[in-house]
Write an enzyme that holds these catalytic residues in place. Structure first.
Site, mmCIF file in Angstrom:
data_model
loop_
_atom_site.group_PDB
_atom_site.id
_atom_site.type_symbol
_atom_site.label_atom_id
_atom_site.label_comp_id
_atom_site.label_asym_id
_atom_site.label_seq_id
_atom_site.Cartn_x
_atom_site.Cartn_y
_atom_site.Cartn_z
ATOM 1 N N ASP A 179 6.274 -10.176 3.347
ATOM 2 C CA ASP A 179 5.204 -9.239 3.053
ATOM 3 C C ASP A 179 5.796 -7.822 2.987
ATOM 4 O O ASP A 179 6.956 -7.594 3.345
ATOM 5 C CB ASP A 179 4.092 -9.352 4.120
ATOM 6 C CG ASP A 179 2.746 -8.899 3.581
ATOM 7 O OD1 ASP A 179 1.718 -9.368 4.085
ATOM 8 O OD2 ASP A 179 2.737 -8.078 2.643
ATOM 9 N N GLU A 201 -7.398 -4.849 4.316
ATOM 10 C CA GLU A 201 -6.463 -5.067 5.420
ATOM 11 C C GLU A 201 -6.931 -4.404 6.719
ATOM 12 O O GLU A 201 -8.113 -4.468 7.062
ATOM 13 C CB GLU A 201 -5.064 -4.609 5.003
ATOM 14 C CG GLU A 201 -4.540 -5.376 3.770
ATOM 15 C CD GLU A 201 -3.074 -5.169 3.527
ATOM 16 O OE1 GLU A 201 -2.707 -4.894 2.374
ATOM 17 O OE2 GLU A 201 -2.274 -5.307 4.476
#
Ligand code: GLC
Length: 618
Positions: free
Chosen positions: A309, A507
């Site tokens: 990520d 997020e």
């Protein structure tokens, strides 16, 4: 059979048994990725260490100041993060030109290995103006319709390929267990069985029957593993945090709740998987050999490659960046998403190989996995130049594709309450008064990951139909539709429709310690109620919220989730052109102190306002 095993949903058990029967290193896709190894070997044999490490490196468009870096550093992949857009803007043209410009740089290298260009096309090609924006996964989970989810994947793949881009960081196969998490809406469900079914369907849609098709894109199941199971903590800022936290569960629970989405997507031949920021019992997933190699690659037989990520390697502690690289690559990471630190990554990894801290066998395995995918996608076929096919522009955002999204909106809506036959609304009502901050706002109804990483309120995002515009287009010519954001002026209307809920986020910015409707929404509903007319509430949100007060005042209440650009899917249900079929894919709490609340917890404490699977019709 021990009672504990009986708690495993049958489909999860079947998938787990099946995956245990698959010999390590043998995926069951129609043409496995490893079947390309004979083509990989001769290329790998002539690659220099620099060329190999370049394939393992993924910078972000935003940080590539000199496109020649792609050539000079033998870069294997480029990404555009959520807000990393072409300098020329977000038009279809600008994205396509950007892709072609960087791909041409890759073709100048000695071996001419094309780049994979990756974006987060997580609900359509959501970075590009004019794209069809589908409901986020939280709504798709309520459709219970794998065939529709596969179709959405197909359409998304065609829209992505129109820009030349061939890789999306989707589907998320998280199983969010606590709706206070800001990424709940990226998950299909709290239920791992539903996550399995829809994650596999999305993968099949995106990758198609043949990864080599010019209309297929590489899918990327994420975030491996347990991203939706982190423990809620209150940080030094006094706020609640879940995102990128620690998933404190035993291995049996991890396998039961968080692994299933990977079992089925690996079986479906997913070419990439993204290890997660989160930790598992204190160990970063991106640093765990147990997770990356032993379980995913050896036990489940994953033959594609692992992409870290965004700057996730930096979070691996203790130690400096070089040590983090050593730990993650040796644990099984194959490609590093190092948006701005790509040059440092390259030089540190080269040092690690030269010092013997990362064996060449690990580099060769990583590059083999990456090249397998590129062969499977036809990227290594010199007769097929990997530049964009601009003939695909003419169908970009087409009415036919918008119909697919509209159907998805219809099927995602969940009817929570309907008294005094408030719904369906008559199209020939004398006057309908519409209210609420989410009634006439494309940005709010699309949510995060739309043009910008965090999404953005207002019409600035992309084309589409707001819920208010959809209502206006649905009613008869004799019907008056009036609007006020706060619900004032509703007196005398036949009924009021309040469109309320959340503003866009993504997020960690969506982590919440309180999910109550805000004062503005409560006041809007109250104003309609005060007008003495029937009230229909439509909730546009990324998750269930605490709605008790508004629910009591409304005659009807519909959960519309984050429907995307096709607001007519909402009016189709409100006016009865489509009977609601949606069923909750998340449990709906009465209050915040019930959280976390889901079907995987002991049945004794399970007392939601609306149960998992709830949904009315007429
Ligand atoms: C983000 C997300 C991940 C996304 C990646 C690239 O931080 O965690 O889902 O694919 O970075 O944008």
């Amino acid at each position: 059979m021990p009672t504990r095993l009986l708690r495993w949903p049958a489909a999860v058990l079947a998938a787990a048994v099946l995956s245990a029967l698959i010999p390590p290193g043998c995926a069951t896709g129609p043409k496995t990725l490893a079947s390309h190894d004979a083509q990989v070997k001769p290329i790998l044999a002539k690659m220099t260490l620099d060329e190999k490490i370049g394939q393992m490196t993924q910078p972000d468009l935003d940080y590539i100041n000199d496109p020649a870096d792609v050539t000079n550093l033998f870069i294997g992949s480029v990404l555009s993060g959520g807000s990393s857009d072409p300098k020329e803007g977000n038009s279809l043209q600008a994205w396509t030109d950007t892709y072609d410009r960087l791909q041409q740089q890759a073709l100048k290298t000695r071996l001419g290995i094309p780049i994979l260009y990756g974006v987060d096309a997580v609900h359509g090609h959501n970075n590009v103006l004019g794209a069809v924006i589908f409901p986020h996964n939280v709504g798709l989970g309520c459709t219970r319709n794998p065939a529709l989810v596969e179709k959405i994947g197909r359409v998304t793949a065609e829209e992505v390929r129109a820009t030349g881009i061939q890789w999306t960081f989707a589907p998320s196969v998280a199983a969010p267990q606590d709706i206070r998490w800001g990424r709940t809406y990226e998950g299909f469900s709290e239920d791992p069985v539903l996550v399995q079914q829809l994650g596999e369907a999305a993968t099949r849609g995106l990758q198609g029957p043949d990864l080599a098709s010019p209309l297929s894109v590489l899918a990327c199941a994420k975030h491996y593993v347990g991203d939706g199971g982190t423990t809620y903590v209150v940080g030094p800022d006094g706020k609640g945090h879940l995102d990128q936290g620690d998933t404190k569960v035993d291995e049996q629970t991890l396998r039961k709740i968080h692994l299933p989405g990977y079992v089925t997507t690996v079986k479906a031949g997913v070419g990439a998987i993204m290890p997660s920021y989160n930790s598992w019992n204190g160990v970063k997933a991106s640093a765990s050999r147990r997770l990356l190699t032993e379980i995913l690659k050896e036990e489940l037989g994953f033959q594609g490659f692992l992409i870290s990520d965004y700057n996730a390697l930096d979070q691996i502690k203790p130690g400096d960046f070089k040590t983090s690289i050593e730990i993650s690559i040796n644990a099984g990471m194959d490609m590093a998403m190092v948006p701005g630190s790509y040059k440092t990554f390259i030089s540190r990894l080269k040092e690690l190989v030269q010092e013997g801290r990362v064996p060449m066998s690990r580099i060769d395995d990583a590059v083999t996995r990456i090249l397998r995918v590129k062969f499977a996608m036809g990227l290594m076929d010199k007769s097929r130049p990997p530049l964009a096919d601009r003939s695909l522009h003419k169908s970009f955002g087409s009415p036919e594709r918008r119909q697919v999204a509209r159907q998805a909106v219809r099927e995602s809506l969940v009817l929570l309450k309907n008294e005094r036959q408030a719904l369906p609304v008559s199209k020939s009502a004398a006057r309908i008064h519409v209210a609420g901050k989410n009634a006439d706002d494309i940005g709010n109804q699309c949510g995060g990951w739309t043009i910008d990483w965090q999404g953005k309120s207002g019409p600035v995002t992309t084309g589409g139909t707001t819920i208010l515009a959809a209502i206006r287009s649905a009613v008869s010519s004799n019907t008056q539709v009036t609007f006020s954001k706060d619900g004032s002026g509703a007196q005398g209307a036949t009924l009021g429709i309040a469109v309320i809920g959340e503003l866009p986020y993504a997020e960690m910015h969506g982590d919440r310690s309180d999910l109550a409707l805000d004062k503005e929404d409560l006041s809007t509903v109250a104003n309609l109620k005060k007008a003495g007319i029937p009230v229909v509430a439509v909730l546009v949100s990324g998750r269930p919220m605490i709605i008790n007060e508004a629910l009591a005042q409304a005659d009807a209440f519909v959960a519309a989730w984050l429907p995307g650009t096709e607001g007519q899917g909402v009016s189709d249900v409100l006016f009865g052109d489509y009977k609601p079929t949606g069923k909750l894919s998340f449990s709906w709490p009465r209050s915040m102190d019930q959280l976390p609340l889901n079907v995987n917890l002991p049945a004794a404490g399970y007392d939601p306002l609306f149960k998992y699977g709830y949904g009315l019709s007429w």
